[in-house]
Design a protein around this motif. Structure first.
Motif, short mmCIF file in Angstrom:
data_model
loop_
_atom_site.label_atom_id
_atom_site.label_comp_id
_atom_site.label_asym_id
_atom_site.label_seq_id
_atom_site.Cartn_x
_atom_site.Cartn_y
_atom_site.Cartn_z
N GLU A 430 1.07 -1.20 -0.02
CA GLU A 430 -0.02 0.07 -0.07
C GLU A 430 1.02 1.14 0.08
O GLU A 430 1.78 1.28 0.71
CB GLU A 430 -0.87 0.07 1.16
CG GLU A 430 -1.91 1.20 1.50
CD GLU A 430 -2.98 1.38 2.35
OE1 GLU A 430 -2.88 0.34 3.17
OE2 GLU A 430 -3.59 2.32 2.51
N ASN A 485 -4.34 4.92 -2.25
CA ASN A 485 -5.52 5.52 -1.76
C ASN A 485 -5.99 6.77 -2.53
O ASN A 485 -5.23 7.59 -2.93
CB ASN A 485 -5.07 6.32 -0.28
CG ASN A 485 -4.83 5.07 0.62
OD1 ASN A 485 -5.48 4.36 1.26
ND2 ASN A 485 -3.34 4.73 0.93
N GLU A 517 -8.06 2.33 -3.54
CA GLU A 517 -8.69 2.35 -2.32
C GLU A 517 -9.46 3.55 -2.04
O GLU A 517 -8.92 4.60 -2.19
CB GLU A 517 -7.47 2.14 -0.93
CG GLU A 517 -6.90 0.69 -1.10
CD GLU A 517 -6.15 0.68 0.39
OE1 GLU A 517 -6.23 1.42 1.26
OE2 GLU A 517 -5.21 -0.17 0.05
N ASP A 547 -11.88 1.01 1.55
CA ASP A 547 -10.94 1.24 2.90
C ASP A 547 -11.62 1.47 4.14
O ASP A 547 -12.78 1.94 4.14
CB ASP A 547 -10.12 2.60 2.45
CG ASP A 547 -8.72 2.32 3.25
OD1 ASP A 547 -8.67 1.44 4.02
OD2 ASP A 547 -8.00 3.44 3.14
N GLU A 604 -6.67 -4.68 8.47
CA GLU A 604 -5.71 -3.73 8.69
C GLU A 604 -5.21 -3.65 10.39
O GLU A 604 -5.92 -4.14 10.99
CB GLU A 604 -6.41 -2.36 8.29
CG GLU A 604 -6.65 -1.95 6.93
CD GLU A 604 -6.94 -0.62 6.93
OE1 GLU A 604 -6.10 0.19 5.87
OE2 GLU A 604 -7.66 -0.17 7.36
CA CA Z 1 -5.71 2.79 2.73
#
Ligand code: CA
Ligand code: C2E
Ligand code: CA
Length: 650
Positions: A430, A485, A517, A547, A604
């Motif tokens: 990520e 993101n 995301e 997310d 996460e």
């Molecule tokens: Ca994220």
């Protein structure tokens, strides 16, 4: 008597016509009086010394006195000031008086005639003709009086002289009869014209009244919200300007504004349809209206946003109490035939202060308080305070610095591995934004991203970072994906969206290796537009991950409407999963849901072995967190991708 009076007036029942007749008569009255006075004086002078004094002095004096008194009494009348009934009454009295005066005048003249010689009689007849013509003209609008005068006075005079056998008198009598007949004809035509004129004037003013009613109605509607009937944004801002000016001139006229935003209204619209959404808004409007008073003004500003304006300089506690009362009222369930809807409302409050330069600035403060409520205190009221002021100034300062930053050198990325729960292999990294401010040093994305999102700065940051993330991915093995993101602003504007697509196309990377995301909170800002944008991206072959799942509206009902590939379970549920059965149950539900929907699932914030073990047992297929690795620099991603992580099965 009444019948006689009614007969003497025009007989018209139209009040406008009566008023017009009275008006016309009063305007001609001085002329009538003048002519009659001149006639009286002339006739009296002609017969003076021939006729007895009472006929040449007293009677004319009495007649003149009556004319004078009448003139004085009628002078005071203003037609526009009298009502319809009075106008009609005045007209009748005028008619009766006119007939009586004309009769007196005629009787007086006839009484004089026997005393004069031929020459004097001719003079008297001449003046009588003039007086008759003038009277008819001046009484033209009191037709019944005219006809009465003709029938009772002029007729006998004409007959008297016509039958006298004197050729000049006969000629004058015939002449007078013709003139009077012509005048009656003109009078009738004039009356019809006047009637038509009054009618069309009435129609015109009715049309004008209608038009002004319509424009009043349009004006009213232009200031009202069509759904709730509350004052609309336009009216709210007009009043805001007004109050602001007043308060700036005199601090005694302080006031405060509240911005109310419904939490979770969009899912209601999406789930139950706009019909239900409208009903909810209508009821929200009614509940807010219950707070309205002389000092509290309620408006709908648009969508699910409402506004309050409170007059007075209330202490902070009173303002927040009012805000909380509104929150509580709006939080009560909405019992509709179609569904039982539950919502909350966040409120941002700001009071007028001497340091504010414009109404817009005051609104910005309320808006910032609302933003704060939405971010950290959903369902409650935040009053713009000194603390928030410092925060806002800090935010503005940061935004200024963000804009002034060198996007190429001050911004960078770190990468956090996403690990396969079975094999421990790194399946993705990520990309996480990093900003090294020249004056402050490293600033957390949790701080600067929301600021950049509030302005358009994010649209400058995203393309650069996304480009770098794609470059990084190009260096990794083909089975390692890149997760990036996105902010809501990145997908809501068509140009920003096209730039993303363009970068994906030009990167040469297999789009299925790209995971975008997006948080559910971001999606909720405009669900429909967001879904379209995500679908467009999905058509390019990229994957979409939801997310921070569970932190937003958590409306499981709409997840299936999104073109998703993965759900990322927010770390707040995982932090205490080994000790809190509620968290365990939520996480279990999310994993089951994603499995049922055929979606991947990433946990996460994995920090401990215990968390990892539990998640593996629950069947979560991918994990991410400090337990495996903190976000690392690009240079460290290669070795991590190669080595992976050892997964121990307990
Ligand atoms: Ca994220
Ligand atoms: P996020 O997308 O949920 O990213 C994960 C955040 O959790 C990262 O914080 C990461 O460092 C942190 N994290 C990862 N594992 C753990 C853990 O085990 N424990 C704890 N306590 N934290 C962990 P970071 O890097 O500070 O990013 C914060 C947020 O900023 C991100 O949350 C994301 O919403 C946003 N963000 C970061 N980079 C970008 C970006 O490039 N664009 C956008 N739009 N947002 C970004
Ligand atoms: Ca997250």
């Amino acid at each position: 008597m009444n019948r006689l009076l009614a007969g003497l007036t025009s007989g018209d029942s139209n009040p406008d016509l009566i008023r017009a007749q009275l008006d016309a008569f009063l305007r001609q009255l001085p002329l009538l009086h003048l002519t009659l006075l001149v006639s009286i004086i002339c006739i009296a002078a002609i017969f003076f010394g021939h006729a007895p004094d009472y006929l040449t002095l007293y009677v004319p004096a009495a007649l003149m006195a009556v004319f004078f008194l009448r003139a004085m009494s009628l002078r005071r009348i203003r037609t526009e000031a009298v009502d319809d009934r009075t106008a009609q009454r005045v007209l009748r009295v005028i008619a009766v008086l006119a007939v009586l005066l004309a009769a007196s005048f005629a009787a007086w003249s006839l009484a004089l005639l026997p005393h004069g010689e031929e020459q004097q009689k001719l003079h008297a007849l001449f003046f009588m003709c003039i007086a008759a013509i003038c009277t008819i003209f001046c009484l033209a609008h009191v037709r019944a009086a005219v006809f009465t005068i003709i029938a009772l006075i002029i007729g006998p005079i004409v007959l008297y002289f016509g039958s006298s056998g004197h050729p000049i008198f006969t000629a004058m009598a015939i002449n007078m009869a013709f003139v009077v007949a012509a005048m009656v004809y003109v009078l009738q035509t004039n009356h019809r014209t006047l009637t038509a004129m009054v009618g069309s004037q009435k129609e015109l003013s009715a049309t004008q009244a209608q038009a002004s009613c319509l424009s009043d109605e349009n004006l009213r509607l232009a200031h009202l919200d069509s759904l709730t009937g509350l004052p609309n944004r336009r009216q709210f801002f007009a009043r805001l300007e007004e109050r602001f000016d007043l308060a700036s001139q005199d601090p005694c006229h302080g006031f405060a504004v509240a911005l109310i935003d419904l939490d979770g209204f969009k899912p209601v619209n999406d789930l139950y349809g706009h019909g239900v959404g409208d009903k909810v808004l209508l009821e929200v409007g009614e509940r807010l209206q219950a707070f309205a008073s002389d000092s509290i003004f309620v408006a709908r500003l648009g969508g699910d946003e409402f506004g309050l304006m409170m007059d007075g300089t209330a202490p902070d506690s009173e303002l927040t109490d009012l805000g909380q009362a509104v929150c509580t009222a709006l939080q009560q369930p909405y019992e509709l035939p179609e569904a039982l809807v539950k919502l909350s409302a966040s409120i941002g409050l700001a009071a007028h202060g001497t340091d504010q330069e414009s109404p817009r600035q005051l609104m910005e403060l309320a808006d910032y308080a609302l933003y704060e409520a939405k971010q950290h205190h959903r369902g409650s009221t935040i009053l713009f305070s000194e603390g928030l002021d410092i925060q806002l100034r800090e935010m503005m300062q940061l935004d200024l610095e963000l804009r002034g930053s060198d996007l190429e050198s001050d911004f960078g990325l770190e990468f956090q591995p996403v690990v396969d729960a079975d094999s421990g292999r790194v399946i993705a990294f990520e990309a996480l934004a990093r900003w090294s401010s020249p004056s402050r040093g490293p600033v957390s994305p949790a701080v600067f991203i929301p600021i950049a999102e509030r302005t358009d700065t994010i649209n400058k940051i995203t393309p650069i970072l996304f480009g770098r993330a794609l470059e990084a991915a190009a260096q990794w093995p083909r089975d390692v994906s890149i997760s990036f993101n996105l902010s809501v602003r990145d997908i809501m504007s068509p140009s920003a969206l096209m730039e993303l697509i363009d970068r994906i196309d030009r990167s040469g990377i297999d789009p299925s290796r790209i995971i975008l995301e997006i948080t559910e909170t971001a999606l909720m800002l405009d669900f429909e537009v967001a879904v379209d944008a995500l679908e467009l991206l999905k058509q390019r072959g990229v994957q979409i991950a939801l997310d921070d799942f569970g932190t937003g509206y958590s409306s499981l009902g709409y997840v299936h409407r999104l073109p998703l590939d993965k759900i990322k379970i927010d770390r707040s549920f995982l932090a205490d999963i080994d000790s809190n059965p509620v968290s365990l149950s939520i996480v279990k539900t999310i994993i089951d849901l994603s499995r049922n929907l055929g979606l991947g699932c990433v946990a996460e914030g994995m920090e401990t072995r215990a968390q990892v073990e539990i998640l593996r047992t629950l069947g979560c297929e991918a994990m991410q967190g400090y337990f495996f690795s903190r976000p690392v620099a690009l240079t460290q991603t290669g070795p991590l991708a190669l080595s992976g992580f050892a997964m121990q099965v307990s």
